[in-house]
Enzyme design. Structure first.
Site, PDB file in Angstrom:
ATOM      1  CD  GLU A   1      41.569  24.395  98.508  1.00  0.00           C
ATOM      2  OE1 GLU A   1      40.543  24.441  99.217  1.00  0.00           O
ATOM      3  OE2 GLU A   1      41.611  23.795  97.425  1.00  0.00           O
TER       4      GLU A   1
ATOM      5  CE  LYS B   1      37.333  17.735  92.585  1.00  0.00           C
ATOM      6  NZ  LYS B   1      38.054  18.924  92.835  1.00  0.00           N
TER       7      LYS B   1
HETATM    8  N1  PSU Z   1      38.981  19.433  94.947  1.00  0.00           N
HETATM    9  C1  PSU Z   1      39.531  18.562  95.816  1.00  0.00           C
HETATM   10  N2  PSU Z   1      39.405  18.786  97.121  1.00  0.00           N
HETATM   11  C2  PSU Z   1      38.733  19.865  97.582  1.00  0.00           C
HETATM   12  C3  PSU Z   1      38.161  20.785  96.655  1.00  0.00           C
HETATM   13  C4  PSU Z   1      38.305  20.533  95.349  1.00  0.00           C
HETATM   14  O1  PSU Z   1      40.117  17.576  95.427  1.00  0.00           O
HETATM   15  O2  PSU Z   1      38.645  20.024  98.796  1.00  0.00           O
HETATM   16  C5  PSU Z   1      37.471  22.018  97.158  1.00  0.00           C
HETATM   17  C6  PSU Z   1      38.266  23.272  96.775  1.00  0.00           C
HETATM   18  O3  PSU Z   1      38.304  24.128  97.904  1.00  0.00           O
HETATM   19  C7  PSU Z   1      37.425  23.897  95.677  1.00  0.00           C
HETATM   20  C8  PSU Z   1      36.038  23.493  96.111  1.00  0.00           C
HETATM   21  O4  PSU Z   1      37.584  25.283  95.574  1.00  0.00           O
HETATM   22  O5  PSU Z   1      36.194  22.160  96.570  1.00  0.00           O
HETATM   23  C9  PSU Z   1      35.031  23.606  95.004  1.00  0.00           C
HETATM   24  O6  PSU Z   1      33.762  23.436  95.549  1.00  0.00           O
HETATM   25  P1  PSU Z   1      32.470  23.765  94.635  1.00  0.00           P
HETATM   26  O7  PSU Z   1      32.464  22.698  93.588  1.00  0.00           O
HETATM   27  O8  PSU Z   1      31.328  23.651  95.611  1.00  0.00           O
HETATM   28  O9  PSU Z   1      32.668  25.144  94.098  1.00  0.00           O
END
Ligand code: PSU
Ligand code: MN
Length: 304
Positions: A23, A157
């Site tokens: 990604e 996380k």
């Molecule tokens: N966790 C990380 N770094 C990131 C992300 C998650 O440590 O950059 C990113 C990933 O691309 C994940 C997104 O799919 O954040 C999730 O965002 P949201 O909570 O807005 O769905």
């Protein structure tokens, strides 16, 4: 179709050789410059060292690209206004012509369309703390429930509500497999205090599991939870203070929607004085290694 697969990747896919999707939101919104570009480049080298072809995914100039050269990675890493694209805004990324990085959800969609089955990332999005009032649940979970890709992550996380995240994954029928662990890992820390629903210890077993899942035509993704290496982890007790502080910051700043996760990551980086970033890089590298191994096990398998 707006999907452009690099020649190297298409050749590998046609020959059923191992390919690992990557990604790019982690590059544009997950890490600061220049560690974001350095990590992206290193991760590709790790995938190659594991015998697989890396397939970084993004939207550039109105086209969905599978396989990015260094200049494209650098563009995403440097740009302040790269879009963060999930399922809801992938089409906007294409029609607007603006540079866009893909989240776990959008990367899964594109990988599946390209025929890539394995995807390495850092951590998945999940159910946010306070979701009972904010309704903030990442589209990553819905995507895992419906798109056939194996996602290798260091769990989720601890800034999320991990018990609720695991409950949603179970409800939506997503297999969650602890790799060489009985406990679900919490990204920077190896132990969330929650049980991993399934444990497997070898890449070959993961490939066999995915084949059994596919043979049952269950559909949807599989989450491989790969704990950060012990020497790189930040114990949960130490992370709690940084996470709580980041949460207070985000509530004070009134952050909502897709800005929440990038805001929290950045705030945690500041509160941990850069330590969280070192661990983040280590776990992404570790996930790239395992994903390449799983992709190779797939390629060697009965339907490989
Ligand atoms: N966790 C990380 N770094 C990131 C992300 C998650 O440590 O950059 C990113 C990933 O691309 C994940 C997104 O799919 O954040 C999730 O965002 P949201 O909570 O807005 O769905
Ligand atoms: Mn959200």
């Amino acid at each position: 179709m707006t999907l452009i697969v690099s020649e190297e990747i298409q050749v590998a896919l046609d020959a059923r050789q191992p390919v690992v999707a990557l990604e790019t939101t982690i590059v544009s919104h997950g890490m600061p410059w220049p560690q974001n570009l350095e990590t992206a480049v290193e991760v590709e080298a790790i995938v190659r060292a594991g015998g697989a072809v890396p397939a970084a995914i993004a939207v550039l100039d109105g086209r969905i690209r599978v396989g990015l050269d260094r200049a494209s990675l650098e563009r995403l890493a440097r740009s302040e206004d790269t879009l963060k694209l999930s399922r809801a805004d992938l089409a906007y990324g294409v029609m607007s012509g603006k540079p866009g990085a893909t989240t776990v959800a959008a990367t899964m969609i594109v990988a599946a369309r390209a025929g890539i089955r394995i995807f390495a990332t850092g951590g998945i999005g999940g159910v946010h703390r306070g979701a009972e009032s904010s309704f903030d649940v990442s589209a990553d979970l819905t995507e895992l429930a419906q798109t056939d890709v194996i996602v290798v992550a260091a769990g989720a996380k601890a800034l999320l509500d991990l018990p609720k995240t695991l409950e949603v994954l179970e409800t939506r029928g997503v297999p969650v497999i602890g790799y060489r662990t009985d406990v679900f890992p919490a990204f920077w820390s190896r132990d969330s205090g929650l049980a991993a629903p399934i444990r497997l210890d070898h890449a070959g077993e993961i490939a066999a599991f995915a084949q059994a899942h596919g043979a049952l035509a269950l559909g949807g993704g599989i989450l491989i939870a790969n704990p950060v290496p012990a020497e790189d982890e930040i114990p949960a007790a130490e992370m709690t203070a940084h996470i709580d502080a980041a949460h207070r910051d985000s509530i004070a700043a009134g952050v909502t929607g897709k800005a929440v996760t990038p805001f929290l990551l950045d705030a945690i980086l500041k509160h941990s004085r850069g330590r969280s970033l070192k661990t983040n890089i280590a776990l992404v590298r570790n996930n790239a290694r395992l994903a390449a191994e799983i992709a190779a096990a797939f390629a060697a398998g009965p339907d490989g």
